[in-house]
Each structure stands twice: as C-alpha cells, then as structure tokens.
Design a protein around this motif. Sequence first.
Motif, PDB file in Angstrom:
ATOM      1  N   LYS A   1     -68.341  17.115 108.595  1.00 53.94           N
ATOM      2  CA  LYS A   1     -69.364  18.341 108.173  1.00 53.94           C
ATOM      3  C   LYS A   1     -69.462  18.436 106.874  1.00 53.94           C
ATOM      4  O   LYS A   1     -70.619  18.704 106.454  1.00 53.94           O
ATOM      5  CB  LYS A   1     -68.909  19.487 109.020  1.00 53.94           C
ATOM      6  CG  LYS A   1     -68.755  19.393 110.582  1.00 53.94           C
ATOM      7  CD  LYS A   1     -68.257  20.720 111.132  1.00 53.94           C
ATOM      8  CE  LYS A   1     -68.372  20.869 112.670  1.00 53.94           C
ATOM      9  NZ  LYS A   1     -67.658  21.797 113.383  1.00 53.94           N
ATOM     10  N   ARG A   2     -68.537  18.544 105.853  1.00 55.56           N
ATOM     11  CA  ARG A   2     -68.724  18.704 104.629  1.00 55.56           C
ATOM     12  C   ARG A   2     -69.503  17.543 104.258  1.00 55.56           C
ATOM     13  O   ARG A   2     -70.527  17.739 103.265  1.00 55.56           O
ATOM     14  CB  ARG A   2     -67.280  18.729 103.755  1.00 55.56           C
ATOM     15  CG  ARG A   2     -66.864  20.020 104.083  1.00 55.56           C
ATOM     16  CD  ARG A   2     -65.651  20.451 103.011  1.00 55.56           C
ATOM     17  NE  ARG A   2     -64.663  19.041 103.149  1.00 55.56           N
ATOM     18  CZ  ARG A   2     -63.395  19.375 103.699  1.00 55.56           C
ATOM     19  NH1 ARG A   2     -63.238  20.329 104.491  1.00 55.56           N
ATOM     20  NH2 ARG A   2     -62.668  18.254 104.004  1.00 55.56           N
ATOM     21  N   ALA A   3     -69.464  16.302 104.304  1.00 55.31           N
ATOM     22  CA  ALA A   3     -69.992  15.057 103.887  1.00 55.31           C
ATOM     23  C   ALA A   3     -71.472  15.226 104.517  1.00 55.31           C
ATOM     24  O   ALA A   3     -72.451  15.000 103.563  1.00 55.31           O
ATOM     25  CB  ALA A   3     -69.537  13.815 104.568  1.00 55.31           C
ATOM     26  N   LYS A   4     -71.772  15.664 105.610  1.00 59.30           N
ATOM     27  CA  LYS A   4     -73.061  15.856 106.119  1.00 59.30           C
ATOM     28  C   LYS A   4     -73.775  16.905 105.420  1.00 59.30           C
ATOM     29  O   LYS A   4     -75.204  16.830 105.025  1.00 59.30           O
ATOM     30  CB  LYS A   4     -73.082  16.240 107.653  1.00 59.30           C
ATOM     31  CG  LYS A   4     -74.454  16.238 108.375  1.00 59.30           C
ATOM     32  CD  LYS A   4     -74.452  16.495 109.710  1.00 59.30           C
ATOM     33  CE  LYS A   4     -76.069  16.530 110.303  1.00 59.30           C
ATOM     34  NZ  LYS A   4     -75.903  16.685 111.810  1.00 59.30           N
ATOM     35  N   ALA A   5     -73.244  17.877 105.013  1.00 64.94           N
ATOM     36  CA  ALA A   5     -73.966  18.859 104.375  1.00 64.94           C
ATOM     37  C   ALA A   5     -74.337  18.473 103.035  1.00 64.94           C
ATOM     38  O   ALA A   5     -75.486  18.630 102.361  1.00 64.94           O
ATOM     39  CB  ALA A   5     -72.975  20.302 104.119  1.00 64.94           C
ATOM     40  N   VAL A   6     -73.408  17.686 102.030  1.00 63.94           N
ATOM     41  CA  VAL A   6     -73.615  17.075 101.109  1.00 63.94           C
ATOM     42  C   VAL A   6     -74.857  16.261 101.044  1.00 63.94           C
ATOM     43  O   VAL A   6     -75.876  16.244 100.186  1.00 63.94           O
ATOM     44  CB  VAL A   6     -72.379  16.482 100.579  1.00 63.94           C
ATOM     45  CG1 VAL A   6     -72.833  15.630  99.154  1.00 63.94           C
ATOM     46  CG2 VAL A   6     -71.331  17.438  99.850  1.00 63.94           C
TER      47      VAL A   6
ATOM     48  N   SER B   1     -63.906  18.110 110.110  1.00 64.56           N
ATOM     49  CA  SER B   1     -64.396  18.883 109.066  1.00 64.56           C
ATOM     50  C   SER B   1     -65.049  18.100 107.784  1.00 64.56           C
ATOM     51  O   SER B   1     -65.813  18.426 107.102  1.00 64.56           O
ATOM     52  CB  SER B   1     -63.001  19.687 108.854  1.00 64.56           C
ATOM     53  OG  SER B   1     -63.193  20.474 107.608  1.00 64.56           O
ATOM     54  N   GLU B   2     -64.119  17.103 107.568  1.00 65.78           N
ATOM     55  CA  GLU B   2     -64.650  16.241 106.580  1.00 65.78           C
ATOM     56  C   GLU B   2     -66.197  15.768 106.758  1.00 65.78           C
ATOM     57  O   GLU B   2     -67.138  15.670 105.894  1.00 65.78           O
ATOM     58  CB  GLU B   2     -63.760  15.123 106.344  1.00 65.78           C
ATOM     59  CG  GLU B   2     -62.465  15.436 105.665  1.00 65.78           C
ATOM     60  CD  GLU B   2     -61.442  14.447 105.570  1.00 65.78           C
ATOM     61  OE1 GLU B   2     -61.763  13.186 105.748  1.00 65.78           O
ATOM     62  OE2 GLU B   2     -60.202  14.793 105.329  1.00 65.78           O
TER      63      GLU B   2
END
Length: 157
Positions: free
Chosen positions: A65-70, A62-63
């Motif tokens: 995925k969030r980091a990749k989106a950022v 999950s982290e």
Amino acid sequence: MISNQLPANPMQVLLSKLSEEQPELAQLLTTMQQQRQQQTSEAIEPLDAEIHWREQSEQALSELKRAKAVNNRLLRIVDDLKEALEQQANFEDALAMALGACPDCWGESVDCPNCAGRGRPGHFAPNPAQFNRWVLPTLRRHPHLLNGLLTTRRQSN
C-alpha cells in the motif's frame, strides 16, 4: 479445528497480479519476501508458521500500500511534467513561427532536417497571427525599438 495445511500464499497472489500492472514494484516485493524468508528459521512449528505467515502477509500488504501510494504520486508528477513540457514546446513553436525561425532548432543545428542550421529568426517568413500575438505588442509599446533598429541598419549599409 486448525488445519496443518496453509492456504495459498496471498503474497504470491498479490505478486502475480502486481507483476502484470507494476513489474518493478513486484520485483521489489519479491526481493523483500526472499530476504524475509532467509531470516526465518526453518524449524517453526505449524501453528507458529501460520501466525508468522499472517504477520508477513499483513506487513507485505502494508508495504505494498505504501509503495502503491508512492508510485501514484510519482505518476502524477510525471504527468504534470509531461504537460508542462508540452506547453513549453507549444509556446516555443508559436514564438519560432512569430519570428520566422526554425521551430526544431532555431538555426542552431546543422543536422536539423528542417533548416540545416540556417533557421535563425528571420530565415522563414513570420506567421502573421503569431507575429501579431507575440511581437507586435512590444513594438507598439516601444516604437523606439523599431526606429532604433532601422537607424542602425541604415548606418551599417
């Protein structure tokens, strides 16, 4: 039947793949993983360890995925900024050519390899196409500017 042996850590697999594509992000996730491991008690039963491992894997994913989106948003911003900078540089070059100025420094730098600081507007012959595009429309709409400049120049001579 539940095996006492845990499968290969998917976090390590992810980190391995990520380190090739995004080394900074991989380093961040590695640090986070190390911090979590320090917080985890070493006396966890095998079944509890598997549950804990799965929770950690899901949270890390999950982290990630969030980091990749950022990261993707930041890359788009960088690309937009590069494009805007290139457009600005092209405009400045065209304007320098229209005014007969050095496109590298506009005559502001004695270290300039193009003009040695002498390339202020008028130093070079203006590029006719760029002059007609950028300067001539102003002179046509405001001919008094040209007349005023010629009068001022005659008076100063």
